[in-house]
Scaffold this active site. Structure first.
Site, short mmCIF file in Angstrom:
data_model
loop_
_atom_site.label_atom_id
_atom_site.label_comp_id
_atom_site.label_asym_id
_atom_site.label_seq_id
_atom_site.Cartn_x
_atom_site.Cartn_y
_atom_site.Cartn_z
N LYS A 1 25.16 114.54 145.21
CA LYS A 1 25.43 115.47 144.00
C LYS A 1 26.85 115.37 143.31
CE LYS A 1 21.32 117.51 143.74
NZ LYS A 1 20.69 116.66 144.65
N SER B 1 17.09 113.35 141.21
CA SER B 1 17.90 114.48 140.44
C SER B 1 19.18 113.87 139.98
CB SER B 1 18.28 115.35 141.49
OG SER B 1 19.24 114.92 142.50
#
Length: 243
Positions: free
Chosen positions: A201, A163
């Site tokens: 993230k 991701s």
């Protein structure tokens, strides 16, 4: 007075700490107590902590210490601590690490690092995708140049998932994390969600909400209330192993 489930969980945690020195995962606790969700485990742990039976170590996942046992418990209690545990526009430094040794089941004694070299603990895997449990216990160590790391307390995590590939972070990379409890907007961080799961993230604050943003259009941005997300550290470097 503990409930039956609280008593069972306390015994299970104490036995695991006595055997391995590492707290059981939420999934292991859920399975051992035959519960349907990890939220039930979270409530039991909170209740045990409020009653003074256990203590959660700050800034680390899967880090519990048993403080006392109920009088009717025959198990021996010994103090046990589970070792755990990107800036905006970040461009990671890539370091080839042919001397990095993987696969050790437990940390081993190592000689003192040479001058100008920092010895960093490798604390397991972290997801760059759907959150998974991370920041567990030390599984290895890695020596890196002090000039590359910089000042502060650091640790290393192995990245699992894709991701963050558009930020130059690939599956199997090793990220160097500087411990901190806050980070600037846009930094790539290790974020602990609901005291259970950690993920890598980009941090975005939007009003009263916290967004954990992926660097891959195939992955969605997740938005949480501010009380659900705790920053565990900030990305400051990246290491890639070439075979």
């Amino acid at each position: 007075m503990l409930t039956k489930k609280q008593h069972e969980l306390l015994i299970f945690i104490n036995d695991r700490l006595s055997e391995t020195g590492v707290s059981p995962s939420f999934d292991e606790m859920k399975e051992a107590l035959d519960l349907r969700s990890k939220s039930g485990i979270h409530r039991l742990i909170t209740a045990l902590e409020e009653r003074g039976f256990i203590r959660r170590l700050p800034h680390r996942a899967r880090a519990l210490e048993v403080l006392k046992m109920p009088e009717d418990a025959k198990a021996d209690v010994r103090p046990s601590v589970a070792q755990s545990p990107a800036q905006k526009g970040f461009r990671p430094s890539v370091v080839s690490s042919p001397d990095f040794k993987r696969g050790r089941s437990a940390p081993q004694q190592v000689s003192a690092p040479a001058a100008g070299v920092v010895d960093l603990p490798v604390l397991g895997r972290i997801a760059a995708g759907t959150p998974i449990e991370a920041i567990q216990h030390e599984v290895d160590r890695f020596s890196a140049p002090e000039a590359f790391i910089g000042k502060g307390d650091h640790y290393v995590l192995e990245v699992q998932g894709e991701s963050m590939i558009n930020a130059g972070i690939e599956d199997g990379d090793f990220v160097v994390i500087k411990r901190c409890s806050d980070a600037e907007n846009g930094a790539i961080v290790v974020a602990l969600v609901d005291d259970e799961e950690a993920t890598l993230k980009r941090l975005r604050r939007k009003g009263a909400s916290v967004a954990l943003e992926a660097a891959n259009p195939a992955f969605e941005t997740r938005i949480y209330g501010p009380d659900r997300v705790a920053v565990q550290g900030k990305l400051v470097g990246l290491m890639r192993r070439y075979n």
